[in-house]
Structures are given as C-alpha cells and as structure tokens.
Design a protein around this motif. Sequence first.
Motif, short mmCIF file in Angstrom:
data_model
loop_
_atom_site.label_atom_id
_atom_site.label_comp_id
_atom_site.label_asym_id
_atom_site.label_seq_id
_atom_site.Cartn_x
_atom_site.Cartn_y
_atom_site.Cartn_z
N UNK A 11 33.56 -7.12 -33.08
CA UNK A 11 34.05 -6.10 -34.07
C UNK A 11 34.62 -6.82 -35.15
N UNK A 12 35.75 -7.56 -35.10
CA UNK A 12 36.27 -8.29 -36.04
C UNK A 12 35.24 -9.34 -36.85
N UNK A 19 32.25 -6.67 -44.73
CA UNK A 19 33.64 -6.50 -45.54
C UNK A 19 34.03 -7.55 -46.62
N UNK A 20 33.19 -8.69 -46.42
CA UNK A 20 33.29 -9.76 -47.34
C UNK A 20 33.06 -9.39 -48.80
N UNK A 32 31.79 -16.06 -46.44
CA UNK A 32 32.31 -15.77 -45.28
C UNK A 32 31.21 -15.49 -44.02
N UNK A 33 30.30 -14.53 -44.57
CA UNK A 33 29.20 -14.37 -43.52
C UNK A 33 28.20 -15.43 -43.31
N UNK A 34 28.07 -16.35 -44.19
CA UNK A 34 27.61 -17.68 -43.74
C UNK A 34 28.15 -18.55 -42.90
N UNK A 97 30.87 -1.39 -42.03
CA UNK A 97 32.23 -1.95 -41.35
C UNK A 97 32.33 -0.90 -40.37
N UNK A 98 32.16 0.52 -40.70
CA UNK A 98 32.56 1.44 -39.57
C UNK A 98 31.55 1.54 -38.52
N UNK A 99 30.35 1.36 -38.81
CA UNK A 99 29.51 1.04 -37.76
C UNK A 99 29.72 -0.03 -36.92
N UNK A 100 30.11 -1.13 -37.45
CA UNK A 100 30.61 -2.42 -36.69
C UNK A 100 31.73 -2.04 -35.74
N UNK A 101 32.29 -1.58 -36.12
CA UNK A 101 33.73 -1.26 -35.22
C UNK A 101 33.49 -0.10 -34.25
N UNK A 102 32.38 0.77 -34.50
CA UNK A 102 32.10 1.86 -33.31
C UNK A 102 31.21 1.24 -32.61
N UNK A 103 30.10 0.84 -33.17
CA UNK A 103 28.61 0.41 -32.26
C UNK A 103 28.93 -1.05 -32.18
#
Length: 117
Positions: A11-12, A19-20, A32-34, A97-103
């Motif tokens: 999730x983090x 969120x980057x 950051x994502x790289x 971000x919300x999707x990543x935290x819930x799914x």
Amino acid sequence: MYEVYDTDKRKLLSALSHGSIFFSATLVSIGIPVAILFVSEDPIVKENAKEAINFHLNVWLYGAIIGVLSFLTLGLLGFILFPIWFLVHWGLSIRAILFSLSEVERAYRYPFIFRVV
C-alpha cells in the motif's frame, strides 16, 4: 509456489508511486516511481510504479500540447484548457492513491493514457 507480500508495504509503495506527482512538476517526481520499480520485488508495486511513470509522461505531454495551443491562441485556449487539465491530472492521481490503499491485490490503471513503459 505462491509468494506472500506485505500488504502494508504494498500500500505504501504503491501510494507513494502515484502520489509522487504532487511533490513537484519537475523530473524529480518521476524518480520516485523509477526507484520503486527497480527496488521492489512485489509485482503489484512494480505495475503501480510503471503506471505512475506512464502517467507522468502523459501529464508532461498534455501540458506541452496545452502550452503550445495557448501560445498559438495568445493564451485564450490555454486559459480554458489549463484548469481542466489541472483538475483531471490531480483528480486521477488522488483516485489512484485511494485505489492503491483500498485494493491491494490489483494495480491501478489510469484511463486515457499512452503506456510507454
């Protein structure tokens, strides 16, 4: 064999990838994502990082197009399109971000983007 991954870490890192884009509008934010893509072993986190990289590239592309159109129309078209582009870009990032935290079992896919990575 089925591997078990830490859901909190997933999730983090996924939320951090998406969120980057809020950190800055420069090349620093894509780093950051790289970095997460190269460091993480989790396949869901890797997919989220790839999607975030593709979203960064699309945001820059659409921003450049709006900038050129704004220049050509003496700012009139940019005055109309820039707020819409800004709201869509931030809205999709927040949604990711919300999707990543819930799914935690699926990677988020941005709609209407070109996928280069």
